[in-house]
Design a protein around this motif. Sequence first.
Motif, mmCIF file in Angstrom:
data_model
loop_
_atom_site.group_PDB
_atom_site.id
_atom_site.type_symbol
_atom_site.label_atom_id
_atom_site.label_comp_id
_atom_site.label_asym_id
_atom_site.label_seq_id
_atom_site.Cartn_x
_atom_site.Cartn_y
_atom_site.Cartn_z
ATOM 1 N N PRO A 101 0.815 -1.216 0.000
ATOM 2 C CA PRO A 101 0.000 0.000 0.000
ATOM 3 C C PRO A 101 0.851 1.270 0.000
ATOM 4 O O PRO A 101 2.019 1.252 0.407
ATOM 5 C CB PRO A 101 -0.797 -0.128 1.296
ATOM 6 C CG PRO A 101 0.072 -0.948 2.197
ATOM 7 C CD PRO A 101 0.756 -1.933 1.301
ATOM 8 N N VAL A 102 0.222 2.352 -0.447
ATOM 9 C CA VAL A 102 0.872 3.659 -0.414
ATOM 10 C C VAL A 102 0.629 4.264 0.962
ATOM 11 O O VAL A 102 -0.513 4.368 1.414
ATOM 12 C CB VAL A 102 0.302 4.593 -1.502
ATOM 13 C CG1 VAL A 102 0.936 5.983 -1.386
ATOM 14 C CG2 VAL A 102 0.539 4.014 -2.886
ATOM 15 N N GLY A 103 1.703 4.623 1.628
ATOM 16 C CA GLY A 103 1.610 5.262 2.930
ATOM 17 C C GLY A 103 2.181 6.661 2.891
ATOM 18 O O GLY A 103 2.677 7.138 1.855
ATOM 19 N N HIS A 104 2.145 7.329 4.015
ATOM 20 C CA HIS A 104 2.642 8.699 4.103
ATOM 21 C C HIS A 104 4.128 8.789 3.751
ATOM 22 O O HIS A 104 4.568 9.752 3.111
ATOM 23 C CB HIS A 104 2.391 9.226 5.525
ATOM 24 C CG HIS A 104 3.015 10.558 5.798
ATOM 25 N ND1 HIS A 104 2.972 11.604 4.895
ATOM 26 C CD2 HIS A 104 3.706 11.020 6.875
ATOM 27 C CE1 HIS A 104 3.606 12.649 5.409
ATOM 28 N NE2 HIS A 104 4.064 12.315 6.602
ATOM 29 N N GLU A 105 4.892 7.771 4.103
ATOM 30 C CA GLU A 105 6.330 7.807 3.884
ATOM 31 C C GLU A 105 6.771 7.040 2.635
ATOM 32 O O GLU A 105 7.973 6.837 2.432
ATOM 33 C CB GLU A 105 7.054 7.235 5.120
ATOM 34 C CG GLU A 105 6.790 7.994 6.417
ATOM 35 C CD GLU A 105 7.354 9.404 6.385
ATOM 36 O OE1 GLU A 105 8.292 9.645 5.582
ATOM 37 O OE2 GLU A 105 6.869 10.261 7.140
ATOM 38 N N SER A 106 5.846 6.619 1.811
ATOM 39 C CA SER A 106 6.219 5.864 0.608
ATOM 40 C C SER A 106 7.080 6.712 -0.322
ATOM 41 O O SER A 106 6.894 7.933 -0.424
ATOM 42 C CB SER A 106 4.962 5.413 -0.135
ATOM 43 O OG SER A 106 4.272 4.430 0.605
ATOM 44 N N PRO A 107 8.043 6.085 -1.026
ATOM 45 C CA PRO A 107 8.881 6.840 -1.977
ATOM 46 C C PRO A 107 8.033 7.418 -3.106
ATOM 47 O O PRO A 107 6.977 6.878 -3.457
ATOM 48 C CB PRO A 107 9.862 5.783 -2.493
ATOM 49 C CG PRO A 107 9.198 4.467 -2.221
ATOM 50 C CD PRO A 107 8.399 4.661 -0.971
ATOM 51 N N THR A 199 -5.254 0.143 0.360
ATOM 52 C CA THR A 199 -4.402 0.305 -0.817
ATOM 53 C C THR A 199 -3.643 1.633 -0.749
ATOM 54 O O THR A 199 -2.433 1.678 -0.891
ATOM 55 C CB THR A 199 -5.233 0.237 -2.108
ATOM 56 O OG1 THR A 199 -5.902 -1.025 -2.158
ATOM 57 C CG2 THR A 199 -4.351 0.386 -3.336
ATOM 58 N N VAL A 200 -4.373 2.715 -0.573
ATOM 59 C CA VAL A 200 -3.764 3.995 -0.224
ATOM 60 C C VAL A 200 -4.200 4.250 1.213
ATOM 61 O O VAL A 200 -5.356 4.604 1.465
ATOM 62 C CB VAL A 200 -4.220 5.130 -1.156
ATOM 63 C CG1 VAL A 200 -3.591 6.458 -0.722
ATOM 64 C CG2 VAL A 200 -3.844 4.821 -2.603
ATOM 65 N N PRO A 225 -15.922 6.279 7.251
ATOM 66 C CA PRO A 225 -15.497 5.200 8.162
ATOM 67 C C PRO A 225 -15.428 3.803 7.562
ATOM 68 O O PRO A 225 -14.480 3.072 7.824
ATOM 69 C CB PRO A 225 -16.531 5.267 9.298
ATOM 70 C CG PRO A 225 -17.011 6.679 9.274
ATOM 71 C CD PRO A 225 -17.008 7.080 7.832
ATOM 72 N N ASP A 226 -16.422 3.399 6.766
ATOM 73 C CA ASP A 226 -16.473 2.019 6.288
ATOM 74 C C ASP A 226 -16.031 1.871 4.836
ATOM 75 O O ASP A 226 -16.212 0.814 4.240
ATOM 76 C CB ASP A 226 -17.895 1.464 6.456
ATOM 77 C CG ASP A 226 -18.343 1.472 7.911
ATOM 78 O OD1 ASP A 226 -17.508 1.117 8.770
ATOM 79 O OD2 ASP A 226 -19.500 1.842 8.180
ATOM 80 N N LEU A 227 -15.452 2.904 4.293
ATOM 81 C CA LEU A 227 -15.105 2.892 2.873
ATOM 82 C C LEU A 227 -13.674 2.419 2.670
ATOM 83 O O LEU A 227 -12.737 2.898 3.302
ATOM 84 C CB LEU A 227 -15.274 4.299 2.293
ATOM 85 C CG LEU A 227 -15.055 4.449 0.783
ATOM 86 C CD1 LEU A 227 -16.111 3.663 0.003
ATOM 87 C CD2 LEU A 227 -15.093 5.930 0.388
ATOM 88 N N GLY A 228 -13.513 1.443 1.765
ATOM 89 C CA GLY A 228 -12.186 0.975 1.387
ATOM 90 C C GLY A 228 -11.643 1.785 0.232
ATOM 91 O O GLY A 228 -11.921 2.974 0.097
ATOM 92 N N HIS A 229 -10.892 1.142 -0.647
ATOM 93 C CA HIS A 229 -10.297 1.853 -1.786
ATOM 94 C C HIS A 229 -11.314 1.895 -2.922
ATOM 95 O O HIS A 229 -11.243 1.118 -3.887
ATOM 96 C CB HIS A 229 -9.015 1.160 -2.225
ATOM 97 C CG HIS A 229 -8.153 2.017 -3.100
ATOM 98 N ND1 HIS A 229 -7.652 3.230 -2.689
ATOM 99 C CD2 HIS A 229 -7.712 1.840 -4.377
ATOM 100 C CE1 HIS A 229 -6.930 3.762 -3.667
ATOM 101 N NE2 HIS A 229 -6.955 2.935 -4.697
#
Length: 272
Positions: A101-107, A199-200, A225-229
């Motif tokens: 997944p894409v995170g805050h610190e992802s390149p 995912t993100v 709250p209950d929403l995915g990608h």
Amino acid sequence: MKTFLMKPIVLLTVTFTSTSLFILYCRPIPSPQRPDYMARSFILWLHGLGDSGPANEPIKTFFTSPEFRNATWSFPSAPSNPVSCNYGAVMPSWFDIFEIPVGHESPKDESGVLKAVQNVHAMIDKEIASGTNPENVFLCGFSQGGALTLASVLLYPKTLGGGAVFSGWVPFNSSMIERISAEAKKTPILWSHGIADRTVLFEAGQAGPPFLEQAGIKCEFKAYPDLGHSISNEELRYLESWIKTRLPSSSWIANLWDCHPDCCWVPSVLDI
């Protein structure tokens, strides 16, 4: 509630179930002197990784309010490129993504993002050159398209009507802030993100408002709250309202249309 599911990396093209919405309105009496009170607007939608523009076109069926009568929509498709997070597989992609997944610190692929931004700006420039007021131009995007929407709005030299980011992330580092013009900082940003996104990650979305605040930009952030990608109907209905309030005044309902004596506009419940 149905949602439009974006499957990240075994990347399936998303399919949409469109909802038919009807609006009844009266035909105005022809008047060659009457100006066009419904200002022309332009909505550019940028899809996510592995998707296509045409697959997203049913989104516009949610925009049934009369203010969108003169709206021009564009759903471009990303070029096919190798994508690192998918082991170099070639697929529609605006720029490279290194991990899921894409995170805050992802390149971040800043050079790829800037190249994609140039292409988006060319689309905007073409529309403005055709006569559309920049403040009636709206960029919207999901996932990778949301990240590109943010970058394109922040780096455009003029104030636009707005930028809407769905399940996206900040695709460059804070050093890019110095390149954001004073005019771009006036463009309002709507950011929507599902808390259940795997995912993100939601943390990537949460990092958006502080980044924008650091740049002196206002952002409305909405968490689901209950929403995915995915994109929900609720998000799209809110987007319609959000854009509508930023278009020229809609007081035309009472004053600007001359109806035949035996004809009047009948509002849909969705217009109220």
